[in-house]
Design a protein around this motif. Structure first.
Motif, mmCIF file in Angstrom:
data_model
loop_
_atom_site.group_PDB
_atom_site.id
_atom_site.type_symbol
_atom_site.label_atom_id
_atom_site.label_comp_id
_atom_site.label_asym_id
_atom_site.label_seq_id
_atom_site.Cartn_x
_atom_site.Cartn_y
_atom_site.Cartn_z
ATOM 1 N N LEU A 198 0.983 -1.298 0.151
ATOM 2 C CA LEU A 198 0.024 -0.023 -0.017
ATOM 3 C C LEU A 198 1.117 1.232 0.069
ATOM 4 C CD1 LEU A 198 -2.866 1.126 0.094
ATOM 5 C CD2 LEU A 198 -2.763 1.245 2.723
ATOM 6 N N ILE A 199 1.896 1.188 0.613
ATOM 7 C CA ILE A 199 2.818 2.397 1.098
ATOM 8 C C ILE A 199 3.594 2.737 -0.465
ATOM 9 C CG2 ILE A 199 4.820 3.350 2.050
ATOM 10 C CD1 ILE A 199 3.962 2.278 4.678
ATOM 11 N N SER A 200 4.065 1.567 -1.017
ATOM 12 C CA SER A 200 4.815 1.628 -2.199
ATOM 13 C C SER A 200 3.895 2.113 -3.224
ATOM 14 C CB SER A 200 5.331 0.053 -2.679
ATOM 15 O OG SER A 200 6.282 -0.046 -1.525
ATOM 16 N N ILE A 201 2.733 1.616 -3.404
ATOM 17 C CA ILE A 201 1.672 1.935 -4.572
ATOM 18 C C ILE A 201 1.434 3.455 -4.423
ATOM 19 C CG2 ILE A 201 -0.612 1.731 -5.358
ATOM 20 C CD1 ILE A 201 -0.144 -1.555 -4.785
ATOM 21 N N LEU A 202 1.022 3.808 -3.044
ATOM 22 C CA LEU A 202 0.568 5.366 -2.994
ATOM 23 C C LEU A 202 1.589 6.238 -3.251
ATOM 24 C CD1 LEU A 202 -1.438 5.048 0.168
ATOM 25 C CD2 LEU A 202 -2.364 5.529 -2.028
ATOM 26 N N PHE A 203 2.913 5.752 -2.647
ATOM 27 C CA PHE A 203 4.042 6.723 -3.063
ATOM 28 C C PHE A 203 4.260 6.946 -4.601
ATOM 29 C CE2 PHE A 203 8.778 7.201 -3.620
ATOM 30 C CZ PHE A 203 8.870 8.599 -3.174
ATOM 31 N N ALA A 204 4.336 5.421 -5.322
ATOM 32 C CA ALA A 204 4.674 5.309 -6.825
ATOM 33 C C ALA A 204 3.509 6.435 -7.501
ATOM 34 C CB ALA A 204 4.558 4.038 -7.302
ATOM 35 N N PHE A 205 2.397 6.540 -6.885
ATOM 36 C CA PHE A 205 1.576 7.295 -7.879
ATOM 37 C C PHE A 205 1.312 8.663 -7.352
ATOM 38 C CE2 PHE A 205 -0.397 3.020 -8.784
ATOM 39 C CZ PHE A 205 -0.506 3.206 -10.240
ATOM 40 N N SER A 206 2.333 9.109 -6.389
ATOM 41 C CA SER A 206 2.249 10.405 -5.926
ATOM 42 C C SER A 206 3.248 11.237 -7.062
ATOM 43 C CB SER A 206 2.701 10.740 -4.462
ATOM 44 O OG SER A 206 4.211 10.251 -4.666
ATOM 45 N N GLY A 207 2.988 12.538 -6.824
ATOM 46 C CA GLY A 207 3.835 13.335 -7.791
ATOM 47 C C GLY A 207 5.282 13.325 -7.204
ATOM 48 N N VAL A 208 5.593 13.192 -5.951
ATOM 49 C CA VAL A 208 7.003 13.034 -5.372
ATOM 50 C C VAL A 208 7.621 11.747 -5.754
ATOM 51 C CG1 VAL A 208 8.352 12.749 -3.422
ATOM 52 C CG2 VAL A 208 6.405 14.241 -3.385
#
Length: 290
Positions: free
Chosen positions: A62-72
């Motif tokens: 979950l953390i990896s996916i949310l981070f990957a799809f963030s602008g950052v």
């Protein structure tokens, strides 16, 4: 970020019907990751961690996916990939009108095409274009220097096809799943080597069998996913044709074929290739444009 995630989920719901194999392997890798993590925990008597592995894996994913799809996350990916935005006035004067022209036609073919796609450059003299994430389309320096404006438009239209079919989104999911699975495979191999040296032949033999099974599963999934990737290339070519840039893409592929001087692929190379033979792609596009 949450608005961005919800928008992606809405599009995924509508377009993932043709991505069932990717969905299957993503879920399968998820559970294999749990099994691998438990296998690693067991010899060290980490029983509390053994029971918590499903929750640990879920949180990691979950953390990896949310981070990957963030602008950052996507910005970090661009940095690690060595791509940069258009900076020179000469680059902007030539490439931005081409990009805008193709986008205006592409959005007619798919009105849900993301609005925030931006053009970037990779300092590589090879001729290539690719897309990743939800907003990054990359042209190599070689493509800009060696190809005509029409050919560049063909390449851009093809990459818009990958965005339209959610290939870049699915690829991101699979990259995350494959990363964790591969990481655990390396750890399992190290444990196997350790027991080879200290626990005798029977235990190391069993670990060897387990490792071979997981490695075979990984190799099989790679073959199946490469086959799906080749289909994605044809679909992206079709999108370029549908957008009105089929002739431009065919010309670009012919130029790439003639400049690169590609050798015929062996069967093994074809099975492990993410792209179909370039001559087949040219043939299909030319037939579609008749």
């Amino acid at each position: 970020m949450w608005k961005r995630v919800f928008s992606i989920c809405e599009i995924l719901h509508k377009k993932l019907k043709g991505k069932l194999l990717y969905i299957f392997w993503f879920i399968f890798y998820y559970w294999m990751f749990i099994v691998l993590l438990r296998l690693i925990c067991w010899p060290f008597r980490l029983f509390s961690l053994w029971f918590l592995t499903p929750y640990i894996v879920f949180v990691l994913y979950l953390i990896s996916i949310l981070f990957a799809f963030s602008g950052v996350g996507e910005g970090l990916w661009r940095t690690l990939s060595g791509v940069r935005p258009l900076r020179l006035n000469k680059e902007k004067a030539r490439l931005l009108p081409l990009f805008k022209e193709v986008y205006e036609e592409a959005v007619k073919a798919d009105e849900r095409l993301p609005r925030n796609i931006r053009l970037y450059i990779k300092e590589d003299m090879g001729i290539n274009a690719y897309a990743f994430g939800t907003e990054t389309l990359v042209l190599t320096r070689g493509s800009i220097c060696l190809l005509s404006d029409d050919c560049i438009k063909g390449l851009i239209a093809h990459e818009f096809g990958h965005f339209s079919h959610l290939d870049t989104v699915v690829s991101l999911f699979m990259t995350i799943a494959n990363f964790y699975y591969s990481f655990l495979m390396v750890k399992l191999e190290k444990i196997k080597t350790r027991f080879d040296n200290s626990r005798g032949s029977i235990f190391s033999f069993l670990l060897g069998i387990i490792y071979w099974i997981f490695k075979s599963i990984q190799n099989l999934s790679n073959l199946l996913l490469m086959n799906e990737n080749r289909k994605q290339e044809y679909e992206a070519d079709n999108f370029a044709v549908k957008s009105g840039f089929g002739d431009e893409l065919a010309t670009a592929l012919i130029d790439i074929y003639e400049i690169s001087g590609s050798k015929p692929q062996t069967v093994k190379e074809m099975l492990n290739s993410s792209h179909p033979p370039i001559t087949k792609r040219i043939e299909r596009i030319e037939n579609s444009c008749k």
